[in-house]
Design a protein around this motif. Structure first.
Motif, PDB file in Angstrom:
ATOM      1  N   THR A 278       0.841  -1.196   0.000  1.00 34.11           N
ATOM      2  CA  THR A 278       0.000   0.000   0.000  1.00 34.11           C
ATOM      3  C   THR A 278       0.878   1.248   0.000  1.00 34.11           C
ATOM      4  O   THR A 278       2.031   1.216   0.463  1.00 34.11           O
ATOM      5  CB  THR A 278      -0.901   0.045   1.241  1.00 34.11           C
ATOM      6  OG1 THR A 278      -0.069   0.202   2.401  1.00 34.11           O
ATOM      7  CG2 THR A 278      -1.739  -1.211   1.377  1.00 34.11           C
ATOM      8  N   HIS A 303      -8.771   4.093   0.494  1.00 33.67           N
ATOM      9  CA  HIS A 303      -9.150   2.725   0.185  1.00 33.67           C
ATOM     10  C   HIS A 303     -10.645   2.648  -0.090  1.00 33.67           C
ATOM     11  O   HIS A 303     -11.421   3.504   0.349  1.00 33.67           O
ATOM     12  CB  HIS A 303      -8.734   1.793   1.315  1.00 33.67           C
ATOM     13  CG  HIS A 303      -7.267   1.482   1.279  1.00 33.67           C
ATOM     14  ND1 HIS A 303      -6.743   0.488   0.488  1.00 33.67           N
ATOM     15  CD2 HIS A 303      -6.212   2.082   1.896  1.00 33.67           C
ATOM     16  CE1 HIS A 303      -5.436   0.472   0.626  1.00 33.67           C
ATOM     17  NE2 HIS A 303      -5.085   1.422   1.473  1.00 33.67           N
ATOM     18  N   GLU A 424      -7.008  -8.302   5.684  1.00 35.94           N
ATOM     19  CA  GLU A 424      -5.611  -7.859   5.829  1.00 35.94           C
ATOM     20  C   GLU A 424      -4.725  -8.919   6.472  1.00 35.94           C
ATOM     21  O   GLU A 424      -3.501  -8.875   6.310  1.00 35.94           O
ATOM     22  CB  GLU A 424      -5.543  -6.588   6.663  1.00 35.94           C
ATOM     23  CG  GLU A 424      -6.076  -5.354   5.983  1.00 35.94           C
ATOM     24  CD  GLU A 424      -6.058  -4.156   6.921  1.00 35.94           C
ATOM     25  OE1 GLU A 424      -4.950  -3.646   7.189  1.00 35.94           O
ATOM     26  OE2 GLU A 424      -7.139  -3.747   7.396  1.00 35.94           O
ATOM     27  N   ASN A 429      -2.246  -5.635   1.822  1.00 33.05           N
ATOM     28  CA  ASN A 429      -2.715  -4.623   0.873  1.00 33.05           C
ATOM     29  C   ASN A 429      -4.228  -4.480   0.859  1.00 33.05           C
ATOM     30  O   ASN A 429      -4.762  -3.487   0.360  1.00 33.05           O
ATOM     31  CB  ASN A 429      -2.243  -4.963  -0.544  1.00 33.05           C
ATOM     32  CG  ASN A 429      -0.754  -4.761  -0.733  1.00 33.05           C
ATOM     33  OD1 ASN A 429      -0.032  -4.476   0.216  1.00 33.05           O
ATOM     34  ND2 ASN A 429      -0.279  -4.928  -1.954  1.00 33.05           N
ATOM     35  N   TYR A 430      -4.945  -5.464   1.415  1.00 37.98           N
ATOM     36  CA  TYR A 430      -6.403  -5.458   1.363  1.00 37.98           C
ATOM     37  C   TYR A 430      -6.982  -4.789   2.609  1.00 37.98           C
ATOM     38  O   TYR A 430      -7.661  -5.417   3.427  1.00 37.98           O
ATOM     39  CB  TYR A 430      -6.931  -6.879   1.237  1.00 37.98           C
ATOM     40  CG  TYR A 430      -6.531  -7.585  -0.041  1.00 37.98           C
ATOM     41  CD1 TYR A 430      -6.082  -6.876  -1.148  1.00 37.98           C
ATOM     42  CD2 TYR A 430      -6.598  -8.969  -0.137  1.00 37.98           C
ATOM     43  CE1 TYR A 430      -5.712  -7.514  -2.311  1.00 37.98           C
ATOM     44  CE2 TYR A 430      -6.240  -9.619  -1.309  1.00 37.98           C
ATOM     45  CZ  TYR A 430      -5.789  -8.885  -2.397  1.00 37.98           C
ATOM     46  OH  TYR A 430      -5.429  -9.524  -3.547  1.00 37.98           O
ATOM     47  N   ASP A 434     -10.526  -4.228   1.043  1.00 41.00           N
ATOM     48  CA  ASP A 434     -10.427  -3.554  -0.249  1.00 41.00           C
ATOM     49  C   ASP A 434      -9.510  -4.358  -1.171  1.00 41.00           C
ATOM     50  O   ASP A 434      -8.313  -4.111  -1.253  1.00 41.00           O
ATOM     51  CB  ASP A 434      -9.890  -2.134  -0.050  1.00 41.00           C
ATOM     52  CG  ASP A 434      -9.600  -1.418  -1.349  1.00 41.00           C
ATOM     53  OD1 ASP A 434     -10.113  -1.853  -2.397  1.00 41.00           O
ATOM     54  OD2 ASP A 434      -8.844  -0.423  -1.321  1.00 41.00           O
ATOM     55  N   ALA A 437      -7.296  -2.662  -3.810  1.00 43.67           N
ATOM     56  CA  ALA A 437      -6.123  -1.908  -3.347  1.00 43.67           C
ATOM     57  C   ALA A 437      -6.271  -0.409  -3.546  1.00 43.67           C
ATOM     58  O   ALA A 437      -5.326   0.290  -3.892  1.00 43.67           O
ATOM     59  CB  ALA A 437      -4.851  -2.416  -4.023  1.00 43.67           C
ATOM     60  N   GLY A 438      -7.484   0.093  -3.304  1.00 46.15           N
ATOM     61  CA  GLY A 438      -7.726   1.526  -3.404  1.00 46.15           C
ATOM     62  C   GLY A 438      -9.031   1.825  -4.096  1.00 46.15           C
ATOM     63  O   GLY A 438      -9.534   1.014  -4.894  1.00 46.15           O
ATOM     64  N   ALA A 469      -2.154  -0.285  -6.397  1.00 46.68           N
ATOM     65  CA  ALA A 469      -2.518   1.111  -6.142  1.00 46.68           C
ATOM     66  C   ALA A 469      -2.025   2.028  -7.244  1.00 46.68           C
ATOM     67  O   ALA A 469      -2.420   3.194  -7.315  1.00 46.68           O
ATOM     68  CB  ALA A 469      -1.952   1.556  -4.792  1.00 46.68           C
TER      69      ALA A 469
END
Length: 508
Positions: A278, A303, A424, A429-430, A434, A437-438, A469
């Motif tokens: 991230t 996110h 996560e 990254n989640y 998410d 990734a954003g 991202a």
């Protein structure tokens, strides 16, 4: 092979690198991180990949199933871009033993009254199946399908340069505008099947509908549905990761698992650092070397909405009301276009929908190896939920399945949910579930997490961001890693021509 001058030459694979042999450190072993690592190692550099989890792969991992003889893909399971990605075309997965099997029906959209819309590999057959709206589907998709390579090049390419086929890029942009703006997106179709089919694939963006990013997602994935198909790796997604890791090691690189990077002290000395993480992680690790403005922008990266993963094991095939849905490797469960619009808006407003949007993959449709003893088989699903939701979505997913496949509950042998709030734990990254990734916005897809000419620059010399991202965004395509690796070679090591990625013997 192009060798980076004076770096990494002659190191034999198999042993742990010494500190002096590490030229580049890659943080995170998702598809983008591994794509960067493979490219750099093939250029003769000493590459070390640091992965926080016990296994490599990020969003491309396969794990033991809920019952013996069954394995589950932990995140991505279906790979529309694996056959189309310029990186993977260079890397040549098939030549490395990765078998990408393609169902006859790329994706299906069952409707509440027993009807269903199908996106078949064949555009002509899809047009025939859609009846009165078939000609409109052809008019929308055929010019893109006929120039699918140019579409992929425009969407996945380096956005600092004009696409090679500017006409196709403009055509794709105009169709994205049409399908992403509310007054325009319904003008082509008269029935329910075609709009629902297009909306279901747009829902991969996990964003309110209609929107420009969701429209771009739908048109890219829809193009690939007819051009190359939505393939499934035989044996699971981890076969893609395994091929990347094997090539990296064959060329002297290494992956070190159980190695989280939380501060700069966790990084070995190197001339370049590539982060498949991230933006906030980069800011936390390198923040003391950044300007306050850049650090603030990266920490403030937005996110998006969440997804809850529900893995099922069934004792037999899904009993779809419309039997042709059972020919699809991917099924979008959301009902009509109006229902999906209402669902995605509810999620964006922080509410759980009564009928959540569910994305489903049934790998056994084309991969008999995924069927275990006695006919048990995995069923992969995601349900869209508000960011950070702790709710167990197992019953909600089964309820949605029952709308279109009555009796499926009776086939459930085992079930497990990973709520959005816990995603996560498997992939940092989640954030909040998410998996994209954003937040999917046009700015993020084109220029990355902050306004700048180079979307991979993090404001620290020698450090780069290559995760989902950054452009071109989420998906197992490796392109952000490929773009960053070429920058690293040019800017840090004076290599202006990237290496050949085709299978070849390891360095001697």
């Amino acid at each position: 092979m192009v060798a980076a001058r004076g770096h990494g030459r002659g190191r034999q694979p198999g042993g742990r690198m010494t500190a002096s042999e590490v030229d580049v450190v890659v943080v995170g072993s998702g598809p983008n991180g591994l794509a960067a690592a493979v490219t750099l190692a093939r250029a003769g550099l000493g590459v070390r990949v640091l992965e926080a989890q016990p296994t490599a792969g990020g969003g491309a991992r396969t794990v033991p199933g809920l019952v013996p003889g069954v394995v589950h893909d932990q995140c991505s399971a279906v790979h529309p871009m694996a056959l189309a990605s310029p990186f993977f075309r260079r890397f040549d997965l098939a030549a490395r033993g990765v078998e990408l099997v393609t169902p006859e029906v790329s994706y299906a959209q069952p409707l509440p009254d027993g009807r269903a819309a199908l996106a078949l590999r064949s555009l002509d057959r899809t047009v025939d199946e859609l009846g009165p709206d078939g000609p409109a589907w052809r008019a929308l998709m055929e010019p893109l399908v006929e120039h699918a390579d140019a579409v992929v090049g425009a969407v996945l390419g380096d956005h600092r340069r004009l696409p090679r086929d500017l006409v196709t890029a403009i055509r794709f942009g105009l169709r994205t505008l049409e399908q992403g703006v509310a007054p325009l997106w319904g003008r082509r179709f008269r029935g329910e099947e075609a709009p629902a089919l297009l909306t279901g694939v747009a829902s991969h963006a996990i964003t309110p509908l209609p929107s420009l990013p969701a429209a771009g997602t739908a048109l890219l994935l829809g193009t690939l549905a007819h051009a190359t198909g939505w393939c499934i790796p035989r044996g699971g997604t981890a076969t893609i990761t395994d091929a990347l890791v094997a090539d990296l090691r064959a060329h002297g690189g290494e992956v070190v698992v159980d190695s989280p990077v939380r501060t700069r002290a966790d990084l070995p000395q190197a001339r370049a650092y590539v982060f498949d993480t991230t933006p906030a992680t980069v800011a936390r690790v390198l923040g003391d070397r950044m300007s306050p403005r850049v650090r603030r922008e990266l920490l403030g990266f937005r996110h998006g909405n969440g997804a809850a993963k529900v893995d099922l094991v069934l004792s037999g095939p899904v009993p779809w009301t419309h039997p042709d849905v059972g020919r699809a490797g991917t099924v979008h469960l959301g009902g009509t276009r109006a229902e999906m619009v209402a669902t995605e808006r509810a999620v964006a407003a922080g509410r759980h929908s009564r009928h959540p949007m569910v994305l489903l993959s049934d790998p056994s449709v084309v991969d008999p190896s995924r069927v275990g003893p006695g006919g048990v088989r995995p069923l992969w699903t995601y349900a869209h939920v508000p960011a950070g939701s702790p709710r167990d979505m197992t019953d909600a997913v089964l309820d949605e399945l029952e709308r279109f496949a009555p009796g499926v509950r009776d086939l459930v042998v085992a079930a497990q949910c990973v709520p959005a709030s816990r995603m996560e734990q498997h992939n940092a990254n989640y954030v909040g579930g998410d998996i994209a990734a954003g937040t999917i916005t046009m700015r993020r897809m084109l220029v990355g997490p902050r306004w700048q000419l180079d979307p991979y620059d993090v404001g620290v010399p020698g450090a780069y961001l290559c995760s989902a991202a950054t452009p071109p965004g989420p998906g197992v395509h490796g392109m952000a890693g490929w773009h960053v690796a070429r920058r690293v070679l040019r800017d840090r090591f004076g290599v202006h021509h990237p290496p050949d990625l085709r299978p070849s013997p390891a360095r001697g």
